[in-house]
Write an enzyme that holds these catalytic residues in place. Structure first.
Site, mmCIF file in Angstrom:
data_model
loop_
_atom_site.group_PDB
_atom_site.id
_atom_site.type_symbol
_atom_site.label_atom_id
_atom_site.label_comp_id
_atom_site.label_asym_id
_atom_site.label_seq_id
_atom_site.Cartn_x
_atom_site.Cartn_y
_atom_site.Cartn_z
ATOM 1 N N GLU A 144 55.525 -14.226 -24.557
ATOM 2 C CA GLU A 144 54.483 -13.212 -24.797
ATOM 3 C C GLU A 144 53.873 -13.326 -26.195
ATOM 4 O OE1 GLU A 144 53.343 -10.373 -23.070
ATOM 5 O OE2 GLU A 144 54.227 -11.131 -21.227
ATOM 6 N N CYS A 151 62.255 -16.023 -13.388
ATOM 7 C CA CYS A 151 61.304 -15.120 -14.034
ATOM 8 C C CYS A 151 59.978 -15.868 -14.108
ATOM 9 C CB CYS A 151 61.798 -14.776 -15.434
ATOM 10 S SG CYS A 151 60.557 -13.944 -16.445
ATOM 11 N N ASP A 193 52.404 -8.589 -10.978
ATOM 12 C CA ASP A 193 53.486 -8.930 -11.908
ATOM 13 C C ASP A 193 53.529 -7.832 -12.957
ATOM 14 O OD1 ASP A 193 55.467 -10.311 -13.378
ATOM 15 O OD2 ASP A 193 53.960 -11.361 -14.569
ATOM 16 N N SER A 194 54.625 -7.817 -13.718
ATOM 17 C CA SER A 194 54.725 -6.860 -14.823
ATOM 18 C C SER A 194 53.691 -7.188 -15.909
ATOM 19 C CB SER A 194 56.126 -6.919 -15.412
ATOM 20 O OG SER A 194 56.394 -8.230 -15.869
ATOM 21 N N CYS A 209 56.826 -11.496 -9.610
ATOM 22 C CA CYS A 209 57.649 -11.045 -10.739
ATOM 23 C C CYS A 209 59.093 -11.125 -10.266
ATOM 24 C CB CYS A 209 57.280 -9.601 -11.095
ATOM 25 S SG CYS A 209 58.372 -8.844 -12.313
ATOM 26 N N HIS A 249 57.650 -15.786 -16.087
ATOM 27 C CA HIS A 249 57.200 -16.206 -17.428
ATOM 28 C C HIS A 249 57.756 -17.590 -17.807
ATOM 29 C CE1 HIS A 249 55.778 -12.174 -18.152
ATOM 30 N NE2 HIS A 249 55.474 -12.448 -19.410
HETATM 31 N N1 DGL Z 1 57.427 -11.567 -15.039
HETATM 32 C C1 DGL Z 1 58.677 -10.858 -15.213
HETATM 33 C C2 DGL Z 1 59.704 -11.431 -14.273
HETATM 34 O O1 DGL Z 1 59.414 -12.386 -13.572
HETATM 35 C C3 DGL Z 1 59.233 -10.996 -16.606
HETATM 36 C C4 DGL Z 1 58.732 -10.065 -17.623
HETATM 37 C C5 DGL Z 1 59.357 -8.717 -17.549
HETATM 38 O O2 DGL Z 1 60.505 -8.515 -17.983
HETATM 39 O O3 DGL Z 1 58.647 -7.863 -17.092
HETATM 40 O O4 DGL Z 1 60.818 -10.973 -14.221
#
Ligand code: DGL
Length: 259
Positions: A149, A181, A7-8, A70, A183
């Protein structure tokens, strides 16, 4: 051989948790690109480069399959990585779209994601492939990643932002929403408070269930190794936000630009 997840940042840990729950005997390797997060505000070209490096790092850990946990990297890079990598690659889009299409009663689905995810149109395209008569309302929610975050997921500010982003989806009459997403599941309480009648599909968890079907069980007890591209010092503390409980992961820092 372990399954690789990237993931990011740490949002993909929700998918790791689900995968570990279903396949407790499979070794897992997690990479969170904490040094270069967020991806959702970047160009497709940059996201593609980052995702390819993340995947190459995981390949060097001898993974047997890769889950892109992600939403942003899945929408931008999945097809290219599927073609170029020697192991099966899974993203969050098809699994979440399949679960949402099966869950909706009125054929109206909302999609919430980062700016890059929503502007790619990939969720909408996938949903229409599953069922051309589905009505899809997609909303870019750029404020939600920083809210999570920075630890405001239980704050009133989160409620106001979630309610605002959900409004067009509620107005469209959707009964099911894809959290596109990884998150966003952290904000599920707020989402439920803002729209109690909507069913929310966690895209990372849906993808974990899909990869679990494909991979099967491992040996007695699966080990979890975590890597990040920035300092690992706060990893376990931040991971608790995503996992809801304390883990004492073994975390190492990686120079991801080398891959
Ligand atoms: N985890 C990322 C996603 O699912 C979100 C955070 C990001 O923008 O990197 O898109």
């Amino acid at each position: 051989m372990p399954v690789g997840i990237f993931d990011s940042g740490l949002g993909g840990l929700c998918a790791l948790k689900e995968l570990h729950r279903i396949l407790p005997t499979t070794d897992l390797v997690y990479f969170g690109d904490t040094g270069r997060t967020p991806y959702g505000t970047r160009s497709a070209e940059t996201i593609m480069k980052y995702a390819a490096q993340d995947a190459r790092f995981l390949l060097c850990q001898n993974v047997s399959a890769i889950l892109i946990a992600c939403g942003t990297a899945s929408t931008v890079a999945l097809n290219a990585l599927k073609i170029s990598l020697p192991v099966p690659v899974f993203g969050v889009v098809s699994a979440a779209s399949r679960e949402a299409a099966a869950a909706t009663k009125n054929g109206k689905i909302g999609v919430m994601g980062t700016g890059a995810t929503i502007s790619s149109g990939v969720f909408e395209h996938e949903l229409k492939l599953i069922n051309g008569s589905l009505e899809v309302t997609s909303v870019a929610c750029p404020l939600l990643v920083p809210i999570v975050e920075y630890g405001f997921a239980e704050d009133e500010i989160a409620y106001l932002a979630v309610k605002r982003y959900l409004q067009p989806i509620v107005d469209a009459g959707a009964d099911t929403v894809i959290l596109g997403c990884t998150h966003f599941p952290i904000l599920k309480n707020m989402m439920k408070k803002a729209a109690p009648d909507i069913n929310f599909v966690d895209s990372g968890a849906a993808a974990a269930r899909q990869i679990a079907e494909a991979c099967g069980e491992g040996k007695e007890s699966g080990a979890i190794h975590c890597y990040v591209s920035d300092t690992p010092s706060n990893f376990n503390k931040t991971a608790k936000v995503f996992l809801g409980e304390e883990f004492d992961f073994d975390v190492e820092r990686v120079d991801i630009e080398k891959y």
